[in-house]
Motif scaffolding. Structure first.
Motif, mmCIF file in Angstrom:
data_model
loop_
_atom_site.group_PDB
_atom_site.id
_atom_site.type_symbol
_atom_site.label_atom_id
_atom_site.label_comp_id
_atom_site.label_asym_id
_atom_site.label_seq_id
_atom_site.Cartn_x
_atom_site.Cartn_y
_atom_site.Cartn_z
ATOM 1 N N ASP A 1 -52.194 -12.999 -53.038
ATOM 2 C CA ASP A 1 -51.607 -12.059 -52.083
ATOM 3 C C ASP A 1 -50.893 -12.847 -50.993
ATOM 4 N N ARG A 2 -49.629 -12.485 -50.721
ATOM 5 C CA ARG A 2 -48.852 -13.192 -49.684
ATOM 6 C C ARG A 2 -48.240 -12.193 -48.719
ATOM 7 N N GLU A 3 -48.525 -12.363 -47.429
ATOM 8 C CA GLU A 3 -47.958 -11.501 -46.403
ATOM 9 C C GLU A 3 -46.446 -11.703 -46.308
ATOM 10 N N ILE A 4 -45.715 -10.596 -46.210
ATOM 11 C CA ILE A 4 -44.270 -10.669 -46.007
ATOM 12 C C ILE A 4 -43.854 -9.916 -44.752
ATOM 13 N N SER A 5 -44.785 -9.202 -44.131
ATOM 14 C CA SER A 5 -44.541 -8.559 -42.851
ATOM 15 C C SER A 5 -45.890 -8.369 -42.180
#
Length: 281
Positions: free
Chosen positions: A66-70
């Motif tokens: 899981d990677r945060e983009i906002s």
């Protein structure tokens, strides 16, 4: 539009809104590891296919990235698999008509939306961080169906097999529970809809053994199978994201992180043992 379509549309609109409103918070260029977490997980799946009435539960294990983009949206991919099983019970006698087992592997790519970050402001150290997620991908299955006591065949004998790859849509929700700056507990419930009716092999059935032998008078079952998966995992943060906590959480973030490291240092502290003195004559 039905309820599912409306829900998916709302999630997509919120995700797009989140990306637009938070793009200015990024620091520097793109780095894959920023905001990236890896979550090994395991749990229990429940299969809801054609005529499955008993023993529908089995195990699943997998891993999620899981990677945060906002400040409230992340991209995620998941690889999960395990075993499925179930029994079809004959309605009049209560005896098992057929049973199946299945080895499956599901891979999906999608997004997750964290409403508290959107509504209350970004807070990395929030104790409970609920989210909803939506994804799509492929599921591989290899299933075998067996005759039961109420069937026209020999009980326990293999009836038929099916294997293949089918598209799948997955949707659900969960929560992250903050434990330390790099570790959190993950709880998640996901419903998966594969576009196949063969995960339990039971896409058609026959009223008599003679019909099955001659492959005539086949009765078609309801299309598509469905299954839920509940998992528990441990998330490891590879690197913090480029997003800053909302200013109103600065003090809480500082105190929470300081207390964690203070308690950790106290556990590690110990009294140095006294050195023995040796006398030489």
């Amino acid at each position: 539009m039905n309820t599912v379509q409306i829900t998916i549309t709302v999630i997509l609109v919120l995700m797009l809104s989140s990306v637009t409103s938070s793009s200015a918070q990024r620091r520097g260029g793109f780095n894959l590891s920023d905001g990236l977490s890896i979550t090994p997980k395991g749990g229990y799946n429940l299969f809801f296919g054609d005529l499955v009435d008993e023993s529908r539960g089995s195990f699943s294990v997998g891993v999620m990235a899981d990677r945060e983009i906002s400040n409230s949206l992340s991209l995620r991919s998941q690889l999960i698999g395990g075993k499925m099983q179930g029994k079809q019970v004959f309605s009049t006698s209560g005896l098992v008509y057929a049973e199946f087992d299945n080895i499956y592997t599901e891979f999906t790519i999608g997004g997750a939306y964290r409403p508290l970050n959107h509504l209350l402001g970004y807070f990395r150290e929030r104790r409970f961080q609920p989210y909803v997620h939506l994804g799509a991908g492929l599921v591989y299955f290899s299933a075998t169906e067996y005759w039961g006591p109420a069937s026209p065949g020999t009980p326990g004998e293999e009836w038929r097999t099916a294997s293949g790859v089918a598209p799948v849509v997955a949707m659900g929700g969960g929560t992250s529970i903050w434990i330390s700056p790099i570790i959190s507990l993950n709880l998640e419930l996901t419903g998966s809809l594969p576009f196949s009716d063969q995960l339990d092999v039971h896409d058609v059935w026959y009223a008599t053994y003679e019909d099955w032998e001659n492959k005539v008078n086949a009765q078609t079952t309801n299309p598509n199978d469905f299954y839920y998966t509940f998992t528990v995992g441990v998330s490891f943060l590879i690197e913090k994201s480029g997003f800053s906590n909302n200013s109103k959480y600065n003090r809480r973030s500082y105190i929470k992180t300081r207390n964690y490291y203070n308690s950790k240092n106290k556990r590690r502290s110990f009294k140095r043992p006294k050195q023995k003195k040796f006398l030489f004559f």
